[in-house]
Write a protein that holds these residues in place. Structure first.
Motif, PDB file in Angstrom:
ATOM      1  N   TYR B  33      75.824  38.074  62.380  1.00 47.07           N
ATOM      2  CA  TYR B  33      74.907  38.906  62.098  1.00 47.07           C
ATOM      3  C   TYR B  33      74.460  39.725  60.583  1.00 47.07           C
ATOM      4  CZ  TYR B  33      73.064  37.586  67.076  1.00 47.07           C
ATOM      5  OH  TYR B  33      73.138  36.636  68.006  1.00 47.07           O
ATOM      6  N   TRP B  34      73.876  39.992  60.486  1.00 45.54           N
ATOM      7  CA  TRP B  34      73.285  41.523  59.570  1.00 45.54           C
ATOM      8  C   TRP B  34      72.252  41.550  59.724  1.00 45.54           C
ATOM      9  CZ3 TRP B  34      77.060  43.255  56.357  1.00 45.54           C
ATOM     10  CH2 TRP B  34      77.647  42.682  55.914  1.00 45.54           C
ATOM     11  N   HIS B  47      69.523  38.075  58.626  1.00 48.71           N
ATOM     12  CA  HIS B  47      69.827  37.025  58.683  1.00 48.71           C
ATOM     13  C   HIS B  47      70.855  36.793  60.039  1.00 48.71           C
ATOM     14  CE1 HIS B  47      67.557  34.477  55.751  1.00 48.71           C
ATOM     15  NE2 HIS B  47      68.187  35.920  54.624  1.00 48.71           N
ATOM     16  N   TYR B  48      71.181  36.079  60.538  1.00 45.43           N
ATOM     17  CA  TYR B  48      72.021  35.467  61.307  1.00 45.43           C
ATOM     18  C   TYR B  48      72.814  33.834  61.573  1.00 45.43           C
ATOM     19  CZ  TYR B  48      68.742  32.885  64.829  1.00 45.43           C
ATOM     20  OH  TYR B  48      67.738  32.361  65.057  1.00 45.43           O
ATOM     21  N   SER B  49      73.459  33.657  62.392  1.00 48.67           N
ATOM     22  CA  SER B  49      73.687  32.469  61.898  1.00 48.67           C
ATOM     23  C   SER B  49      74.949  32.196  63.547  1.00 48.67           C
ATOM     24  CB  SER B  49      75.813  32.256  60.872  1.00 48.67           C
ATOM     25  OG  SER B  49      76.367  31.387  60.654  1.00 48.67           O
ATOM     26  N   TYR B  50      74.763  30.820  63.568  1.00 46.75           N
ATOM     27  CA  TYR B  50      74.657  30.467  65.133  1.00 46.75           C
ATOM     28  C   TYR B  50      76.067  29.563  64.846  1.00 46.75           C
ATOM     29  CZ  TYR B  50      70.944  27.447  63.539  1.00 46.75           C
ATOM     30  OH  TYR B  50      70.063  26.904  63.400  1.00 46.75           O
ATOM     31  N   PHE B  90      75.133  46.642  58.321  1.00 47.14           N
ATOM     32  CA  PHE B  90      76.148  45.996  59.649  1.00 47.14           C
ATOM     33  C   PHE B  90      76.168  44.523  59.352  1.00 47.14           C
ATOM     34  CE2 PHE B  90      76.917  50.836  61.147  1.00 47.14           C
ATOM     35  CZ  PHE B  90      76.294  51.016  60.825  1.00 47.14           C
ATOM     36  N   CYS B  91      77.837  44.955  60.337  1.00 44.20           N
ATOM     37  CA  CYS B  91      77.663  43.476  60.705  1.00 44.20           C
ATOM     38  C   CYS B  91      77.798  43.123  61.759  1.00 44.20           C
ATOM     39  CB  CYS B  91      78.589  42.890  59.697  1.00 44.20           C
ATOM     40  SG  CYS B  91      79.821  40.308  60.212  1.00 44.20           S
ATOM     41  N   ALA B  92      77.593  41.847  62.916  1.00 46.36           N
ATOM     42  CA  ALA B  92      77.814  42.183  64.685  1.00 46.36           C
ATOM     43  C   ALA B  92      78.574  40.502  64.147  1.00 46.36           C
ATOM     44  CB  ALA B  92      76.040  42.476  65.045  1.00 46.36           C
ATOM     45  N   ILE B  93      78.877  40.500  65.814  1.00 49.98           N
ATOM     46  CA  ILE B  93      79.683  39.578  66.157  1.00 49.98           C
ATOM     47  C   ILE B  93      79.217  39.194  67.008  1.00 49.98           C
ATOM     48  CG2 ILE B  93      81.269  38.866  64.147  1.00 49.98           C
ATOM     49  CD1 ILE B  93      83.387  39.528  66.887  1.00 49.98           C
TER      50      ILE B  93
END
Lengths: 110, 113
Positions: B33-34, B47-50, B90-93
């Motif tokens: 995620y950003w 935005h996010y990525s799955y 912030f980036c998150a995982i």
């Protein structure tokens, strides 16, 4: 999309006091998490709690999903508890998207 | 922040220039995620990525693009930076265990002059 409201926006406590932070959300959720952002900006996950009650030391959290709110309890507060507390939710129709509330800023004075 | 690194940590740039922020993870987590954080707004999802090459828009995606060509890297690009994009990013995982518990990076402070 789902709306998340946190209250109060600001809270000042004396060390040793207890407090309750609230998170209201506008729709059913798959996921609810509480985070603490310390004064240096670091974000730490406190709880994953889509329903029920959990405790971790002086912190505990309760989510009543049917009434669409969650509470974070801080007991015997310490100066290191200062910072901003966020809740984040994932709506049932919003796969993998966690939406944050605007936070509660807590200052614990010695 | 164990397992997640953001770069650069600080950047000052001028309006109209392109900017890319990088998020790198060593946890092999599926979701990335950003978010941006601004005073009075908390954290807002950009935005996010799955998965690799699988991305979707968040709440405030206008003016941003993302790419994820491999599991460990999630790039956020501002094609033409504006002053309104001055923020902390912030980036998150999160893993795919079901709980989707977020772990955050240390943040990247971007100033657009």
């Amino acid at each position: 999309g789902i709306q998340v409201e946190q209250s109060p926006p600001d809270l000042i406590l004396q060390e040793g006091a207890n407090s309750t932070l609230r998170c209201n959300f506008s729709d059913s959720v798959n996921n609810l998490q509480w985070f603490h952002q310390n004064p240096w900006g670091q974000l730490i996950n406190l709880f994953y709690i889509p329903s029920g009650t959990k405790q971790n030391g002086r912190l505990s959290a309760t989510t009543v999903a049917t009434e669409r709110y969650s509470l974070l309890y801080i007991s015997s507060s310490q100066t290191t508890d200062s910072g901003v507390y966020f809740c984040a939710v994932e709506g049932k129709d919003s796969s993998y998207k966690l939406i944050f509330g605007s936070g509660t800023r807590l200052l614990v004075r010695p | 922040d164990a397992g997640i690194t953001q770069s650069p940590r600080h950047k000052v740039t001028e309006t109209g220039t392109p900017v890319t922020l990088r998020c790198h993870q060593t946890e092999n987590h599926r979701y990335m995620y950003w978010y941006r954080q601004d005073p009075g707004h908390g954290l807002r999802l950009i935005h996010y990525s799955y998965g690799v090459k699988d991305t979707d828009k968040g709440e405030v995606s206008d003016g941003y693009s993302v790419s994820r060509s491999k599991t460990e890297d999630f790039l956020l690009t501002l094609e033409s930076a504006t002053s309104s994009q001055t923020s902390v990013y912030f980036c998150a995982i999160a893993d795919s265990s079901g709980a989707n518990v977020l772990t955050f990076g240390a943040g990247s402070r971007l100033t657009v002059l």
